[in-house]
Design a protein around this motif. Structure first.
Motif, PDB file in Angstrom:
ATOM      1  N   PHE A  62       9.145  41.590 -12.470  1.00 32.59           N
ATOM      2  CA  PHE A  62       9.641  40.635 -13.456  1.00 32.59           C
ATOM      3  C   PHE A  62      11.135  40.849 -13.678  1.00 32.59           C
ATOM      4  O   PHE A  62      11.613  41.988 -13.697  1.00 32.59           O
ATOM      5  CB  PHE A  62       8.908  40.796 -14.791  1.00 32.59           C
ATOM      6  CG  PHE A  62       7.437  40.510 -14.719  1.00 32.59           C
ATOM      7  CD1 PHE A  62       6.957  39.223 -14.852  1.00 32.59           C
ATOM      8  CD2 PHE A  62       6.530  41.543 -14.499  1.00 32.59           C
ATOM      9  CE1 PHE A  62       5.595  38.963 -14.779  1.00 32.59           C
ATOM     10  CE2 PHE A  62       5.174  41.280 -14.420  1.00 32.59           C
ATOM     11  CZ  PHE A  62       4.702  39.988 -14.564  1.00 32.59           C
ATOM     12  N   ASP A  63      11.853  39.748 -13.884  1.00 39.13           N
ATOM     13  CA  ASP A  63      13.290  39.839 -14.153  1.00 39.13           C
ATOM     14  C   ASP A  63      13.726  38.555 -14.843  1.00 39.13           C
ATOM     15  O   ASP A  63      13.394  37.458 -14.395  1.00 39.13           O
ATOM     16  CB  ASP A  63      14.063  40.024 -12.848  1.00 39.13           C
ATOM     17  CG  ASP A  63      15.505  40.471 -13.065  1.00 39.13           C
ATOM     18  OD1 ASP A  63      16.086  40.109 -14.103  1.00 39.13           O
ATOM     19  OD2 ASP A  63      16.045  41.178 -12.199  1.00 39.13           O
ATOM     20  N   GLY A  64      14.465  38.707 -15.929  1.00 37.52           N
ATOM     21  CA  GLY A  64      14.966  37.533 -16.643  1.00 37.52           C
ATOM     22  C   GLY A  64      16.463  37.403 -16.595  1.00 37.52           C
ATOM     23  O   GLY A  64      17.053  36.590 -17.314  1.00 37.52           O
ATOM     24  N   GLY A  65      17.115  38.216 -15.756  1.00 40.77           N
ATOM     25  CA  GLY A  65      18.564  38.132 -15.617  1.00 40.77           C
ATOM     26  C   GLY A  65      19.317  39.220 -16.331  1.00 40.77           C
ATOM     27  O   GLY A  65      20.485  39.480 -16.035  1.00 40.77           O
ATOM     28  N   ALA A  74       8.829  35.934 -12.251  1.00 42.64           N
ATOM     29  CA  ALA A  74       8.020  36.952 -11.572  1.00 42.64           C
ATOM     30  C   ALA A  74       8.028  36.683 -10.077  1.00 42.64           C
ATOM     31  O   ALA A  74       8.077  35.533  -9.640  1.00 42.64           O
ATOM     32  CB  ALA A  74       6.583  36.937 -12.089  1.00 42.64           C
ATOM     33  N   ILE A  75       8.010  37.763  -9.314  1.00 39.81           N
ATOM     34  CA  ILE A  75       7.719  37.685  -7.893  1.00 39.81           C
ATOM     35  C   ILE A  75       6.381  38.367  -7.674  1.00 39.81           C
ATOM     36  O   ILE A  75       6.190  39.517  -8.083  1.00 39.81           O
ATOM     37  CB  ILE A  75       8.807  38.362  -7.039  1.00 39.81           C
ATOM     38  CG1 ILE A  75      10.103  37.542  -7.073  1.00 39.81           C
ATOM     39  CG2 ILE A  75       8.346  38.511  -5.598  1.00 39.81           C
ATOM     40  CD1 ILE A  75      11.216  38.127  -6.234  1.00 39.81           C
ATOM     41  N   MET A  88      15.883  37.007  -7.305  1.00 37.84           N
ATOM     42  CA  MET A  88      15.043  36.367  -8.321  1.00 37.84           C
ATOM     43  C   MET A  88      15.411  34.904  -8.544  1.00 37.84           C
ATOM     44  O   MET A  88      14.709  34.184  -9.245  1.00 37.84           O
ATOM     45  CB  MET A  88      15.143  37.128  -9.646  1.00 37.84           C
ATOM     46  CG  MET A  88      14.611  38.545  -9.588  1.00 37.84           C
ATOM     47  SD  MET A  88      12.865  38.672  -9.119  1.00 37.84           S
ATOM     48  CE  MET A  88      12.052  37.902 -10.510  1.00 37.84           C
ATOM     49  N   GLY A  89      16.523  34.459  -7.962  1.00 43.69           N
ATOM     50  CA  GLY A  89      16.878  33.047  -8.086  1.00 43.69           C
ATOM     51  C   GLY A  89      17.242  32.645  -9.505  1.00 43.69           C
ATOM     52  O   GLY A  89      16.738  31.643 -10.022  1.00 43.69           O
ATOM     53  N   ILE A  90      18.136  33.418 -10.135  1.00 40.39           N
ATOM     54  CA  ILE A  90      18.560  33.139 -11.513  1.00 40.39           C
ATOM     55  C   ILE A  90      20.078  32.945 -11.546  1.00 40.39           C
ATOM     56  O   ILE A  90      20.818  33.745 -10.968  1.00 40.39           O
ATOM     57  CB  ILE A  90      18.168  34.283 -12.460  1.00 40.39           C
ATOM     58  CG1 ILE A  90      16.644  34.477 -12.465  1.00 40.39           C
ATOM     59  CG2 ILE A  90      18.668  34.013 -13.879  1.00 40.39           C
ATOM     60  CD1 ILE A  90      16.185  35.686 -13.256  1.00 40.39           C
TER      61      ILE A  90
END
Length: 261
Positions: A62-65, A74-75, A88-90
């Motif tokens: 998980f990553d929110g930037g 989530a990946i 993560m594409g953010i």
């Protein structure tokens, strides 16, 4: 792991997302597929994590930037994949204006302007309102569209810029502290006091499924709240139980509430 067996652990209104998350995990485990989700709220992230942890052949990240992000992507992938280096594409959408009117704009104004462009909520992560505008975390696939089309926020003309994650500026959550004296820690009673509504008016949205405790649907008005709980009610806002401070001489409970502003 059988899909029907997991429904008992989640609210009926969450079943659609549970089905979706179950499919992501099964495809990662059995078909070696990698799934990058849109932004998830903390409850959705909990569901994904729970299902992934039950399957030994799948893993997730998980990553929110940024470290303390509330909404995260989530990946989900086969357990042998190393996910730490996956993109993560953010992106960071910076919104600014030169006319000095940002003092009147808040989180809801920015969110409303973005959703008004036809953008799905899932494409938007945390929004940080700053003195000169805002920094909004968005999925990379939505970033260019927002950059090209977001030109006005609540009648204020704005400019946008796409920034790398290391240029993100975050804001502190602002809470209006309330000191309440309540008969009990029942959810309906505390919500009634926080939003200054009658108990009868509070029951309608609760029983209609418009209330969440820690991002989980809660339809029982008598549910006792505890220190640390975050309560949201659609159309009214949200608050956190900061502290339960003891009992008064008359037997009432002293509670400190932080109301999100």
């Amino acid at each position: 792991m059988h899909q029907r067996d997991i429904y008992a652990h989640f609210h009926p209104d969450e079943r659609r997302f549970v089905d979706q998350a179950f499919e992501w995990v099964e495809r990662a485990a059995n078909q070696h597929a990698l799934k990058r989700t849109d932004f998830l709220d903390p409850r959705q992230a909990f569901i994904v994590s729970t299902l992934a942890n039950r399957n030994p052949d799948a893993g997730c990240r998980f990553d929110g930037g940024y470290a303390k992000a509330e909404r995260r992507r989530a990946i989900i992938a086969p357990d042998y994949r190393q996910l730490d280096e996956e993109d993560m594409g953010i992106s960071v959408l910076a919104v600014t204006s030169g006319d000095g009117k940002f003092l009147t704009l808040d989180h809801g104004d920015y969110m409303g302007a973005i959703l008004g462009l036809g953008m799905k909520r899932d494409k938007i992560g945390d929004i940080h309102v700053l003195a000169g505008g805002c920094h909004c975390l968005v999925t990379t696939d939505a970033a260019n569209y927002l950059h090209m089309n977001l030109s006005q926020v609540h009648r204020v003309h704005v400019q946008t810029e796409l920034l790398p994650l290391d240029k993100l500026e975050t804001s502190q959550v602002k809470l209006e502290e309330l000191a309440l004296s309540v008969a009990s820690l029942r959810m309906d009673g505390i919500i009634s006091d926080v939003f200054r509504l009658s108990r009868a008016k509070v029951l309608v949205p609760i029983q209609a499924g418009r209330c969440r405790v820690n991002w989980k649907f809660e339809e029982d008005p008598s549910k006792p709240l505890k220190e640390g709980d975050i309560v949201s009610m659609q159309g009214f806002g949200r608050f956190q139980v900061l502290a339960v401070e003891g009992i008064t001489k008359s037997g009432r409970v002293r509670v400190k509430i932080g109301k999100y502003t």
